[in-house]
Design a protein around this motif. Structure first.
Motif, short mmCIF file in Angstrom:
data_model
loop_
_atom_site.label_atom_id
_atom_site.label_comp_id
_atom_site.label_asym_id
_atom_site.label_seq_id
_atom_site.Cartn_x
_atom_site.Cartn_y
_atom_site.Cartn_z
N SER A 136 10.38 13.87 55.00
CA SER A 136 8.93 14.00 54.89
C SER A 136 8.35 13.05 53.85
CB SER A 136 8.57 15.45 54.54
OG SER A 136 8.98 16.34 55.55
N ILE A 137 9.07 12.86 52.74
CA ILE A 137 8.62 11.91 51.73
C ILE A 137 8.63 10.49 52.29
CG2 ILE A 137 9.23 10.83 49.51
CD1 ILE A 137 10.25 13.63 48.64
N MET A 138 9.71 10.14 52.98
CA MET A 138 9.86 8.78 53.49
C MET A 138 8.92 8.50 54.67
SD MET A 138 14.02 8.44 53.11
CE MET A 138 14.08 6.73 53.64
N LEU A 139 8.50 9.55 55.38
CA LEU A 139 7.54 9.34 56.48
C LEU A 139 6.21 8.81 55.99
CD1 LEU A 139 8.13 12.38 58.89
CD2 LEU A 139 8.41 9.96 59.42
N MET A 140 5.92 8.98 54.71
CA MET A 140 4.69 8.43 54.15
C MET A 140 4.76 6.90 54.02
SD MET A 140 2.65 10.98 53.74
CE MET A 140 3.39 11.62 55.26
N LEU A 141 5.99 6.37 54.12
CA LEU A 141 6.17 4.93 53.96
C LEU A 141 6.31 4.18 55.27
CD1 LEU A 141 8.84 4.91 51.07
CD2 LEU A 141 6.45 4.19 50.87
N VAL A 142 6.62 4.91 56.37
CA VAL A 142 7.13 4.23 57.56
C VAL A 142 6.11 3.32 58.24
CG1 VAL A 142 8.95 5.88 58.08
CG2 VAL A 142 6.66 6.25 59.00
N SER A 143 4.82 3.50 58.00
CA SER A 143 3.84 2.61 58.63
C SER A 143 2.84 2.06 57.62
CB SER A 143 3.10 3.33 59.75
OG SER A 143 2.40 4.44 59.25
N PHE A 144 3.14 2.22 56.32
CA PHE A 144 2.26 1.74 55.26
C PHE A 144 0.85 2.33 55.35
CE2 PHE A 144 4.69 -2.54 54.63
CZ PHE A 144 5.81 -1.81 54.22
N SER A 145 0.75 3.51 55.97
CA SER A 145 -0.52 4.26 56.12
C SER A 145 -1.51 3.61 57.07
CB SER A 145 -1.18 4.48 54.75
OG SER A 145 -0.38 5.31 53.94
N TYR A 146 -1.09 2.58 57.81
CA TYR A 146 -2.02 1.97 58.77
C TYR A 146 -2.39 2.94 59.89
CZ TYR A 146 -2.07 -2.87 57.07
OH TYR A 146 -2.28 -4.01 56.32
N GLU A 147 -1.51 3.91 60.20
CA GLU A 147 -1.81 4.83 61.30
C GLU A 147 -3.05 5.68 61.01
OE1 GLU A 147 0.12 7.69 58.57
OE2 GLU A 147 0.43 5.59 59.06
N GLN A 148 -3.40 5.82 59.72
CA GLN A 148 -4.59 6.60 59.37
C GLN A 148 -5.88 5.90 59.75
OE1 GLN A 148 -4.42 7.78 55.28
NE2 GLN A 148 -2.39 8.70 55.48
N ALA A 149 -5.80 4.61 60.03
CA ALA A 149 -7.00 3.84 60.39
C ALA A 149 -7.21 3.77 61.90
CB ALA A 149 -6.90 2.43 59.82
N ILE A 150 -6.30 4.31 62.70
CA ILE A 150 -6.38 4.15 64.15
C ILE A 150 -7.64 4.77 64.73
CG2 ILE A 150 -5.27 4.83 66.34
CD1 ILE A 150 -2.57 4.42 64.94
N THR A 151 -8.14 5.84 64.13
CA THR A 151 -9.34 6.51 64.67
C THR A 151 -10.63 5.78 64.30
OG1 THR A 151 -9.59 7.94 62.73
CG2 THR A 151 -8.20 8.76 64.52
N LEU A 152 -10.59 4.81 63.40
CA LEU A 152 -11.82 4.26 62.83
C LEU A 152 -12.48 3.12 63.60
CD1 LEU A 152 -10.88 4.33 59.03
CD2 LEU A 152 -12.02 6.09 60.40
N PRO A 153 -11.75 2.16 64.20
CA PRO A 153 -12.42 1.04 64.86
C PRO A 153 -13.29 1.48 66.04
CG PRO A 153 -10.09 0.57 64.54
CD PRO A 153 -10.28 2.02 64.26
N GLU A 154 -14.36 0.73 66.28
CA GLU A 154 -15.21 1.02 67.43
C GLU A 154 -14.52 0.64 68.73
OE1 GLU A 154 -19.45 0.56 67.44
OE2 GLU A 154 -19.40 -0.26 65.42
N GLU A 155 -13.71 -0.42 68.72
CA GLU A 155 -13.07 -0.91 69.93
C GLU A 155 -11.64 -0.38 70.04
OE1 GLU A 155 -13.21 -5.13 70.27
OE2 GLU A 155 -15.31 -5.27 69.66
N ASP A 156 -11.27 0.05 71.24
CA ASP A 156 -9.91 0.52 71.48
C ASP A 156 -8.89 -0.61 71.30
OD1 ASP A 156 -10.70 3.08 71.99
OD2 ASP A 156 -10.60 2.92 74.17
#
Length: 447
Positions: free
Chosen positions: A58-78
């Motif tokens: 669980s600790i290491m899962l915070m590193l696996v994508s450098f937190s970029y996955e948290q931005a997936i919902t934000l862009p206007e374009e798919d």
């Protein structure tokens, strides 16, 4: 009261939460139904080693994508969102391999803390758990963005079914905690495959082909997530999962096993329900920020109020019945877990509320607040455990101090989320295209 309940059931946000929570509830009922069997097949020390394993993952899962996955919902374009997802998956592959290798070389101290000399042999399972868990975590961002809440809900119980089936099956084939660990690998894989198919179908259907130029552009545009969110998420994960490792190191793996069972009974259902609320809240708040910012603050306030009342009911029931029920349900070796549940009640209520709206900071792109909060929280939480150990306190006192320190940290988190969203408190409603301004304002008042 009846009118209020009727309005709540008609609320779009509430219905989405129910869809996600239904999968969570089914998955948790499946896990809870098998726990009395699991606790008789594995002793507290073996469960403690397993809890250390999942804590490290669980600790290491915070590193696996450098937190970029948290931005997936934000862009206007798919197309941009899909390029962020592709970037996250590539980082995950590399980090999973590096994480497994790191565990291999750190097997010495881990084996000492866990009293498990064969822990070096588990490194391949670390790689698989990180890989499967990381992909699932990343692909969830796409399902949340596209509002595939029903499909996402189904993955919750496919994960749980795979987890408990494997743990029951392997208990008779392997000695020690290995059966539990193999179950973790199977559970993470069980939720991943449907999510992968959904994303690939959308990519093909909408021709969302990603180039290296798109990936580099997205990486730069959302660079604040790895620069600020990565550190804060890592600190958050340390504050949540490192205590299990420290309890095993300070007081033995059996104490970590009691602690882990208490978390499973009280913490996991609340955490997974919170994740359902949080995912819907993230989807709604992301859209409101782009198209209807006047709705953000009412959404925040309404979510905090409702989740507090719901969480309080769960905690009160569990705190009163747990101490007498644990030894009967799970066996005499597990009686101390009931006492731990009572000590953790206030902490989990504060976590329930704060995490439900915790993505407010990400939606506002105020990752700096998240980072400051996590620095303070980790200091006070880990400081409480270290102080208990080096002042000669017993394991139950250490758990109590941890609970109080964590509660303070979650209250700080909630305050910072409010700080990020309060600027939208008095915004006038914006008129919808084709409507008069007055009609738009009336709609805002109704919200």
């Amino acid at each position: 009261m009846l009118n209020r309940l009727k309005n709540l059931t008609r609320d779009h946000f509430f219905r989405n939460v129910v869809v996600l929570a239904s999968g969570t509830i089914i998955s948790q009922l499946l896990i809870l139904a098998t726990l009395p069997i699991i606790t008789r097949l594995y002793n507290p020390a073996e469960y403690g080693v397993y809890s250390m394993y999942t804590s490290i993952i669980s600790i290491m899962l915070m590193l696996v994508s450098f937190s970029y996955e948290q931005a997936i919902t934000l862009p206007e374009e798919d197309r941009v969102a899909s390029s962020l997802l592709s970037l996250s998956l590539r980082i995950c592959v590399a980090m999973s391999l590096l994480g497994g290798v790191g565990v291999y070389f750190l097997a010495g101290p881990l084996a000492t803390w866990a009293h498990e000399p064969d822990i070096r042999e588990f490194f391949i399972f670390f790689i698989l758990s990180l890989f499967f868990g990381g992909f699932y975590q990343i692909l969830n961002g796409w399902s949340i963005r596209k509002k595939y809440f029903r499909q996402l809900s189904r993955t919750k119980y496919t994960q749980s079914f795979s987890l408990v089936s494997a743990q029951l099956l392997f208990s008779g084939l392997f000695k020690g905690p290995l059966g539990l660990i193999l179950g973790d690998v199977a559970g993470r894989l069980g939720g991943l495959i449907p999510q992968w198919r959904i994303w690939r179908k959308d990519v093909k259907q909408d021709a969302l082909h990603t180039t290296w130029s798109d990936i580099k552009e997205s990486a730069y545009r959302y660079r604040r997530f790895p620069m600020l969110s990565l550190a804060s998420n890592m600190l958050n994960s340390l504050g949540i999962y490192l205590p299990t490792i420290l309890l095993a190191a300070f007081y033995g793996p059996h104490v970590a096993g009691w602690f882990a069972l208490g978390q499973r009974i009280l913490g996991s259902p609340m955490t997974l329900i919170t994740s359902s609320v949080m995912n819907v809240y993230l989807s709604e708040s992301s859209q409101y920020r782009l198209h209807a910012p006047h709705k953000l603050y009412p959404l925040f306030k309404r979510t905090v109020r409702n989740i507090f009342l719901f969480g309080l009911a769960i905690v009160l029931v569990m705190v009163f019945i747990a101490p007498s029920a644990f030894a009967f349900l799970f066996g005499p070796e597990w009686g101390n877990s009931g006492q731990i549940v009572r000590l953790l009640g206030v902490m989990y209520l504060s976590q329930f509320v704060a995490n439900a709206v915790g993505t407010t900071i990400d939606v506002m792109e105020r990752q700096d607040l998240h980072l400051y909060r996590e620095i303070v929280r980790v200091i006070i939480v880990l400081g409480a455990l270290l102080l208990a150990k080096y002042t000669g306190q017993g394991s139950m006192t250490a758990v109590l101090w941890f609970s109080l320190a964590s509660t303070l940290g979650y209250m700080l988190h909630l305050w910072m989320s409010w700080t990020a969203v309060k600027k939208y408190r008095n915004l006038p409603a914006e008129p919808e295209p084709g409507n008069e301004a007055g009609a738009g304002a009336g709609q805002g008042q109704e919200e």
